[in-house]
Write a protein that holds these residues in place. Structure first.
Motif, PDB file in Angstrom:
ATOM      1  N   GLU A   1     -11.394   8.956  -9.170  1.00 19.12           N
ATOM      2  CA  GLU A   1     -11.619   7.569  -9.574  1.00 19.12           C
ATOM      3  C   GLU A   1     -10.325   6.540  -8.835  1.00 19.12           C
ATOM      4  N   ALA A   2      -9.256   7.046  -9.422  1.00 26.54           N
ATOM      5  CA  ALA A   2      -8.090   6.653  -8.987  1.00 26.54           C
ATOM      6  C   ALA A   2      -7.965   6.210  -7.439  1.00 26.54           C
ATOM      7  N   TRP A   3      -8.811   7.136  -6.756  1.00 22.40           N
ATOM      8  CA  TRP A   3      -8.752   7.022  -5.135  1.00 22.40           C
ATOM      9  C   TRP A   3     -10.115   6.232  -4.681  1.00 22.40           C
ATOM     10  N   THR A   4     -11.001   6.186  -5.768  1.00 28.41           N
ATOM     11  CA  THR A   4     -12.334   5.386  -5.258  1.00 28.41           C
ATOM     12  C   THR A   4     -12.667   4.000  -6.087  1.00 28.41           C
ATOM     13  N   THR A   5     -11.983   3.770  -6.795  1.00 32.96           N
ATOM     14  CA  THR A   5     -12.217   2.450  -7.610  1.00 32.96           C
ATOM     15  C   THR A   5     -11.070   1.523  -7.361  1.00 32.96           C
ATOM     16  N   PRO A   6     -11.599   0.241  -6.974  1.00 30.03           N
ATOM     17  CA  PRO A   6     -10.481  -0.688  -6.558  1.00 30.03           C
ATOM     18  C   PRO A   6      -9.513  -1.020  -7.463  1.00 30.03           C
ATOM     19  N   GLU A   7      -9.795  -1.286  -8.933  1.00 27.27           N
ATOM     20  CA  GLU A   7      -8.833  -1.689  -9.868  1.00 27.27           C
ATOM     21  C   GLU A   7      -7.784  -0.626  -9.939  1.00 27.27           C
ATOM     22  N   HIS A   8      -8.095   0.544  -9.660  1.00 26.04           N
ATOM     23  CA  HIS A   8      -7.300   1.641  -9.948  1.00 26.04           C
ATOM     24  C   HIS A   8      -6.506   1.923  -8.532  1.00 26.04           C
ATOM     25  N   PHE A   9      -7.179   1.879  -7.562  1.00 27.47           N
ATOM     26  CA  PHE A   9      -6.318   2.201  -6.342  1.00 27.47           C
ATOM     27  C   PHE A   9      -5.274   0.853  -6.059  1.00 27.47           C
ATOM     28  N   ALA A  10      -5.831  -0.213  -6.437  1.00 27.16           N
ATOM     29  CA  ALA A  10      -4.629  -1.387  -6.199  1.00 27.16           C
ATOM     30  C   ALA A  10      -3.492  -1.165  -6.853  1.00 27.16           C
ATOM     31  N   ALA A  11      -3.771  -0.548  -8.009  1.00 22.23           N
ATOM     32  CA  ALA A  11      -2.564  -0.318  -8.991  1.00 22.23           C
ATOM     33  C   ALA A  11      -1.652   0.719  -8.401  1.00 22.23           C
ATOM     34  N   TRP A  12      -2.039   1.681  -7.729  1.00 28.64           N
ATOM     35  CA  TRP A  12      -0.597   2.581  -7.361  1.00 28.64           C
ATOM     36  C   TRP A  12      -0.775   2.554  -5.916  1.00 28.64           C
ATOM     37  N   TYR A  13      -1.575   2.101  -5.018  1.00 26.62           N
ATOM     38  CA  TYR A  13      -1.539   2.042  -3.460  1.00 26.62           C
ATOM     39  C   TYR A  13      -0.282   1.133  -3.191  1.00 26.62           C
TER      40      TYR A  13
ATOM     41  N   GLY B   1       2.718   1.611  -3.860  1.00 24.52           N
ATOM     42  CA  GLY B   1       3.983   1.836  -4.619  1.00 24.52           C
ATOM     43  C   GLY B   1       4.359   0.614  -5.301  1.00 24.52           C
ATOM     44  N   ASP B   2       5.686  -0.048  -4.969  1.00 28.69           N
ATOM     45  CA  ASP B   2       6.136  -1.086  -5.745  1.00 28.69           C
ATOM     46  C   ASP B   2       5.674  -2.105  -5.116  1.00 28.69           C
ATOM     47  N   ALA B   3       5.241  -2.144  -4.106  1.00 26.13           N
ATOM     48  CA  ALA B   3       4.680  -3.539  -3.452  1.00 26.13           C
ATOM     49  C   ALA B   3       3.398  -3.931  -4.122  1.00 26.13           C
ATOM     50  N   GLU B   4       2.785  -5.125  -3.777  1.00 25.56           N
ATOM     51  CA  GLU B   4       1.632  -5.563  -4.450  1.00 25.56           C
ATOM     52  C   GLU B   4       0.439  -5.379  -3.795  1.00 25.56           C
ATOM     53  N   VAL B   5      -0.469  -5.153  -4.240  1.00 24.66           N
ATOM     54  CA  VAL B   5      -1.948  -5.024  -3.606  1.00 24.66           C
ATOM     55  C   VAL B   5      -2.825  -5.703  -4.527  1.00 24.66           C
ATOM     56  N   PRO B   6      -2.908  -7.049  -4.007  1.00 24.63           N
ATOM     57  CA  PRO B   6      -3.930  -7.802  -4.688  1.00 24.63           C
ATOM     58  C   PRO B   6      -5.369  -7.424  -4.730  1.00 24.63           C
ATOM     59  N   LEU B   7      -5.676  -7.204  -6.039  1.00 25.47           N
ATOM     60  CA  LEU B   7      -7.097  -6.617  -6.183  1.00 25.47           C
ATOM     61  C   LEU B   7      -8.312  -7.505  -5.598  1.00 25.47           C
ATOM     62  N   GLU B   8      -7.995  -8.730  -5.511  1.00 20.35           N
ATOM     63  CA  GLU B   8      -9.106  -9.627  -4.651  1.00 20.35           C
ATOM     64  C   GLU B   8      -9.268  -9.445  -3.127  1.00 20.35           C
ATOM     65  N   ARG B   9      -8.072  -8.474  -2.792  1.00 19.89           N
ATOM     66  CA  ARG B   9      -7.934  -8.217  -1.314  1.00 19.89           C
ATOM     67  C   ARG B   9      -8.278  -6.901  -0.848  1.00 19.89           C
ATOM     68  N   VAL B  10      -8.768  -6.086  -1.904  1.00 19.29           N
ATOM     69  CA  VAL B  10      -9.363  -4.591  -1.679  1.00 19.29           C
ATOM     70  C   VAL B  10     -10.606  -4.520  -1.762  1.00 19.29           C
ATOM     71  N   SER B  11     -11.360  -3.979  -0.654  1.00 22.40           N
ATOM     72  CA  SER B  11     -12.786  -3.861  -0.640  1.00 22.40           C
ATOM     73  C   SER B  11     -12.927  -2.439  -0.394  1.00 22.40           C
ATOM     74  N   MET B  12     -13.946  -1.632  -1.110  1.00 26.06           N
ATOM     75  CA  MET B  12     -14.291  -0.392  -1.084  1.00 26.06           C
ATOM     76  C   MET B  12     -15.451  -0.017  -1.239  1.00 26.06           C
ATOM     77  N   ASP B  13     -16.315   0.466   0.000  1.00 28.92           N
ATOM     78  CA  ASP B  13     -17.723   0.656   0.132  1.00 28.92           C
ATOM     79  C   ASP B  13     -17.467   2.392   0.076  1.00 28.92           C
ATOM     80  N   VAL B  14     -17.471   3.073  -0.919  1.00 28.34           N
ATOM     81  CA  VAL B  14     -17.075   4.610  -0.979  1.00 28.34           C
ATOM     82  C   VAL B  14     -18.300   5.200  -0.788  1.00 28.34           C
ATOM     83  N   ARG B  15     -18.842   5.486   0.479  1.00 26.44           N
ATOM     84  CA  ARG B  15     -19.933   6.347   0.656  1.00 26.44           C
ATOM     85  C   ARG B  15     -19.792   6.557   2.372  1.00 26.44           C
ATOM     86  N   PRO B  16     -20.247   7.598   2.697  1.00 27.49           N
ATOM     87  CA  PRO B  16     -20.100   7.862   4.210  1.00 27.49           C
ATOM     88  C   PRO B  16     -20.477   6.815   4.970  1.00 27.49           C
ATOM     89  N   GLY B  17     -19.783   6.391   5.956  1.00 27.35           N
ATOM     90  CA  GLY B  17     -20.049   5.078   6.899  1.00 27.35           C
ATOM     91  C   GLY B  17     -19.561   3.820   6.246  1.00 27.35           C
TER      92      GLY B  17
END
Length: 150
Positions: free
Chosen positions: A24-36, A38-54
């Motif tokens: 889930e940490a790899w596939t949920t935007p809230e979790h992914f943005a929190a760790w991807y 490292g110390d840099a900011e990854v704004p959640l509103e700029r993360v888009s994940m359609d986690v399915r083949p294609g």
């Protein structure tokens, strides 16, 4: 001087969390943005994940003075065991698919998960792979902290 023939990155980590939250940490935007990033900011509103083949993914890492956009396509999604996706930054040539990232998650039976990360593609120089590996290691340190806070 000869450049080494390095063609990718291999990192294995044993994480103190069951496999499902790690996946889930790899596939949920809230979790992914929190760790991807490292110390840099990854704004959640700029993360888009359609986690399915294609399905497509995109995000932006924000560091002082610059933004680093990344995007890719999910090739394989086998929850909670395996993810395969492409990853490309803005500096990559338009005709290059990007690097292929494969992450496998193995339940070790004691509420820990072995995460095996591989990045391949041959699109980076040896120095770029070394820098990318350092970046992933920092990201995975942040993943450890994220999993501990759940």
């Amino acid at each position: 001087m000869t450049e080494s023939a390095r063609e990718g990155i291999d990192i294995t980590r044993v994480l103190d969390a069951p496999r499902e939250p790690v996946f889930e940490a790899w596939t949920t935007p809230e979790h992914f943005a929190a760790w991807y990033g490292g110390d840099a900011e990854v704004p959640l509103e700029r993360v888009s994940m359609d986690v399915r083949p294609g399905g497509a993914s995109s995000l932006v890492i924000v560091v002082p003075g610059t933004e680093m956009p990344f995007h890719g396509v999910y090739r394989e999604v086998l929850a909670p065991e395996r993810l395969v996706f492409t990853l490309k930054d803005a500096t990559a040539p338009a005709d290059v698919e990007g690097e292929t990232v494969t992450v496998t998650f193995t339940d070790r039976g004691d509420k820990t998960t072995e995460m095996v990360f591989k990045q391949r593609g041959g699109n980076l120089t040896a120095e770029q792979y070394a820098a990318a590996e350092d970046g992933w290691e920092a990201f995975f340190d942040a993943l450890v902290a994220r999993l501990a806070s759940l």
